[in-house]
Design a protein around this motif. Sequence first.
Motif, mmCIF file in Angstrom:
data_model
loop_
_atom_site.group_PDB
_atom_site.id
_atom_site.type_symbol
_atom_site.label_atom_id
_atom_site.label_comp_id
_atom_site.label_asym_id
_atom_site.label_seq_id
_atom_site.Cartn_x
_atom_site.Cartn_y
_atom_site.Cartn_z
ATOM 1 N N GLY A 33 6.729 -15.035 -7.749
ATOM 2 C CA GLY A 33 6.979 -13.610 -7.576
ATOM 3 C C GLY A 33 5.762 -12.881 -7.043
ATOM 4 N N TRP A 34 4.593 -13.256 -7.522
ATOM 5 C CA TRP A 34 3.328 -12.656 -7.085
ATOM 6 C C TRP A 34 3.153 -12.815 -5.575
ATOM 7 N N GLU A 35 3.400 -14.014 -5.069
ATOM 8 C CA GLU A 35 3.260 -14.267 -3.633
ATOM 9 C C GLU A 35 4.430 -13.677 -2.850
ATOM 10 N N ALA A 36 5.617 -13.722 -3.419
ATOM 11 C CA ALA A 36 6.798 -13.194 -2.725
ATOM 12 C C ALA A 36 6.678 -11.695 -2.471
ATOM 13 N N ALA A 37 6.036 -10.975 -3.386
ATOM 14 C CA ALA A 37 5.852 -9.535 -3.204
ATOM 15 C C ALA A 37 4.812 -9.229 -2.134
ATOM 16 N N LEU A 38 3.901 -10.158 -1.884
ATOM 17 C CA LEU A 38 2.835 -9.942 -0.899
ATOM 18 C C LEU A 38 3.347 -10.041 0.536
ATOM 19 N N ILE A 39 4.276 -10.947 0.774
ATOM 20 C CA ILE A 39 4.732 -11.198 2.147
ATOM 21 C C ILE A 39 5.392 -9.968 2.778
ATOM 22 N N PRO A 40 6.339 -9.297 2.101
ATOM 23 C CA PRO A 40 6.957 -8.124 2.738
ATOM 24 C C PRO A 40 5.965 -7.006 3.043
ATOM 25 N N ILE A 41 5.031 -6.720 2.140
ATOM 26 C CA ILE A 41 4.102 -5.624 2.389
ATOM 27 C C ILE A 41 3.153 -5.976 3.532
ATOM 28 N N TYR A 42 2.885 -7.249 3.740
ATOM 29 C CA TYR A 42 2.073 -7.661 4.883
ATOM 30 C C TYR A 42 2.756 -7.257 6.189
ATOM 31 N N PHE A 43 4.058 -7.504 6.282
ATOM 32 C CA PHE A 43 4.782 -7.151 7.513
ATOM 33 C C PHE A 43 5.022 -5.644 7.608
ATOM 34 N N ILE A 44 5.293 -4.985 6.487
ATOM 35 C CA ILE A 44 5.483 -3.531 6.518
ATOM 36 C C ILE A 44 4.239 -2.840 7.053
ATOM 37 N N SER A 45 3.074 -3.245 6.532
ATOM 38 C CA SER A 45 1.821 -2.630 6.963
ATOM 39 C C SER A 45 1.423 -3.080 8.366
ATOM 40 N N GLY A 46 1.648 -4.362 8.660
ATOM 41 C CA GLY A 46 1.210 -4.901 9.937
ATOM 42 C C GLY A 46 2.064 -4.485 11.118
ATOM 43 N N LEU A 47 3.351 -4.199 10.895
ATOM 44 C CA LEU A 47 4.257 -3.860 11.997
ATOM 45 C C LEU A 47 4.456 -2.354 12.161
ATOM 46 N N TRP A 48 4.403 -1.613 11.062
ATOM 47 C CA TRP A 48 4.701 -0.181 11.132
ATOM 48 C C TRP A 48 3.506 0.692 10.737
ATOM 49 N N GLY A 49 2.328 0.104 10.653
ATOM 50 C CA GLY A 49 1.144 0.846 10.229
ATOM 51 C C GLY A 49 0.469 1.587 11.369
ATOM 52 N N GLY A 50 -0.770 2.034 11.116
ATOM 53 C CA GLY A 50 -1.521 2.838 12.066
ATOM 54 C C GLY A 50 -2.203 2.016 13.148
ATOM 55 N N GLU A 51 -3.112 2.644 13.838
ATOM 56 C CA GLU A 51 -3.754 2.054 15.013
ATOM 57 C C GLU A 51 -4.517 0.777 14.684
ATOM 58 N N ASN A 52 -5.173 0.734 13.530
ATOM 59 C CA ASN A 52 -5.987 -0.431 13.142
ATOM 60 C C ASN A 52 -5.249 -1.343 12.171
ATOM 61 N N ARG A 53 -3.925 -1.304 12.219
ATOM 62 C CA ARG A 53 -3.118 -1.971 11.194
ATOM 63 C C ARG A 53 -3.313 -3.488 11.155
ATOM 64 N N VAL A 54 -3.476 -4.128 12.313
ATOM 65 C CA VAL A 54 -3.554 -5.588 12.326
ATOM 66 C C VAL A 54 -4.820 -6.060 11.626
ATOM 67 N N ARG A 55 -5.960 -5.498 12.005
ATOM 68 C CA ARG A 55 -7.234 -5.902 11.391
ATOM 69 C C ARG A 55 -7.250 -5.612 9.897
ATOM 70 N N ILE A 56 -6.798 -4.435 9.524
ATOM 71 C CA ILE A 56 -6.819 -4.029 8.112
ATOM 72 C C ILE A 56 -5.860 -4.869 7.289
ATOM 73 N N THR A 57 -4.683 -5.143 7.845
ATOM 74 C CA THR A 57 -3.678 -5.912 7.102
ATOM 75 C C THR A 57 -4.122 -7.350 6.907
ATOM 76 N N ILE A 58 -4.778 -7.925 7.897
ATOM 77 C CA ILE A 58 -5.302 -9.295 7.749
ATOM 78 C C ILE A 58 -6.355 -9.327 6.639
ATOM 79 N N LYS A 59 -7.234 -8.326 6.608
ATOM 80 C CA LYS A 59 -8.243 -8.250 5.551
ATOM 81 C C LYS A 59 -7.576 -8.171 4.177
ATOM 82 N N PHE A 60 -6.562 -7.324 4.064
ATOM 83 C CA PHE A 60 -5.827 -7.187 2.803
ATOM 84 C C PHE A 60 -5.182 -8.509 2.398
ATOM 85 N N PHE A 61 -4.570 -9.182 3.366
ATOM 86 C CA PHE A 61 -3.884 -10.441 3.063
ATOM 87 C C PHE A 61 -4.871 -11.506 2.603
#
Length: 486
Positions: free
Chosen positions: A132-160
Amino acid sequence: MTVSILIFLPVIAALVVLLFKNESAKHAALFFSVIELAIAGVFLAKFIPDASSQFGIDVPWIPKMGIYFKAGIDGISMIMVLLTTALVPLIILSTYKHQYSNANAFYALILFMQAGMLVVFTALDGFLFYVGWEAALIPIYFISGLWGGENRVRITIKFFIYTFAGSLFMLLGMIFVYLQSPSQTYDIADLYRGARMVSGHSSLIFWAFFIAFAIKMPLFPFHTWQPDTYTESPTAGTMLLSGIMLKMGIYGVIRWMIPIAPEGFLSWQNVAMAMAVIGIVYASVIAFTQTDGKRLVAYSSIAHVGLIAAGIFAFNQQGLQGSMIQMLSHGINVVGMFFIWDIISRRLGTRTISQLGGIAKVAPQFAIAFLIITLGTVALPLTNGFIGEFLLLNSVYQYSLWVAAAAGLTIIFGAVYMLRMYKNVMQGTTNELTLTFADISGSEKLVLGIICLLIIGLGIYPQPILHISAAAVDNLIYIVKSSGKF
């Protein structure tokens, strides 16, 4: 009726939502999230507030490896289930003024994430908890990485990378404890017993779990992913992260880390407490310097979570009870605050505080809602933030007067920077930018109205929430202290 319906309904709903397009996907997601909330309400109505785990499911999953799909709800879990099922409909409703490309995928990911978080909050098997811990991480990675702001890719990779690395530490700790358990299962009770048979490794077990949970919370100095991720994520993603997902780390400390490694926790309690208090002061000071409203709220969240962590690390009844109600209150308040800044950003195209002013004169309903949420955030008496912070400070005071004095700075500093933010944004004279600010309407008014009612209602009468978790908290303290290590 078992907890499995709470876990699997969002998964089924997500698959159904994928079949819809645009506006229909939004309405379908809201419909299913409200159904999920209604089911949680049925569980709450049938819940007996004792120390037992209820509505359980326990079926073989990979029995040769001691892995079972075992989940249930006690008083601690029930608070988190209510938080998750109540906030997700509000978060979906808060997006009604937005238009997202591939909206069906966006809302399906929210529902998938809800399922993962509910697994975390109800799991009674260590392997299931990790899934469950990992399953919850995957959707937020795509939510932030696909619909986020200008620096979303770099920031989302750091978060992941941060969160995934922490998860690996927890997995190693879980496997090590599993190998020591008498029955060679991942059952939570067996893991409790297994860890206590290898007291010489208690510190290693503690740190394996602590790193994972401290990153997720986030706790100083593991917090560096948070402000950027909160700022760059779409508002719905920020709400999911701050309102619910960070509570997974706090819950993990309470449910898994301390009971599994009580001796290690006792050895490192002072260090953990110092990290929490440093985080409170550090985040509060940094919040003073922020010019972006959303980023200010992100640092405010670090400070408030630091106080929750300090109450837990004091490890007494007031601290654990305070953490339970404060997790609920913080989730409500921070979702409301990020929605406030979403409305401002959508109306005016900026979150820079210095460019705003006088909005209260042209949007009185918005001003009232903003003020109520701000007062709840600064823990004004008779708002939901007060009782939790009162219990948390009480618990830290029992641990140390000087630590309590330092931890109490979150209230003083928070009142200063939050009220100053409100004054600069809402008071004073309007300018060319804010003169045409439209007052809230439709879904905005409904979301903010519900949040304000919850802030006032829980502030005036918090007893029902405290009653739900009281017996489970007392039982947890008894389990830990009866280990003979504490």
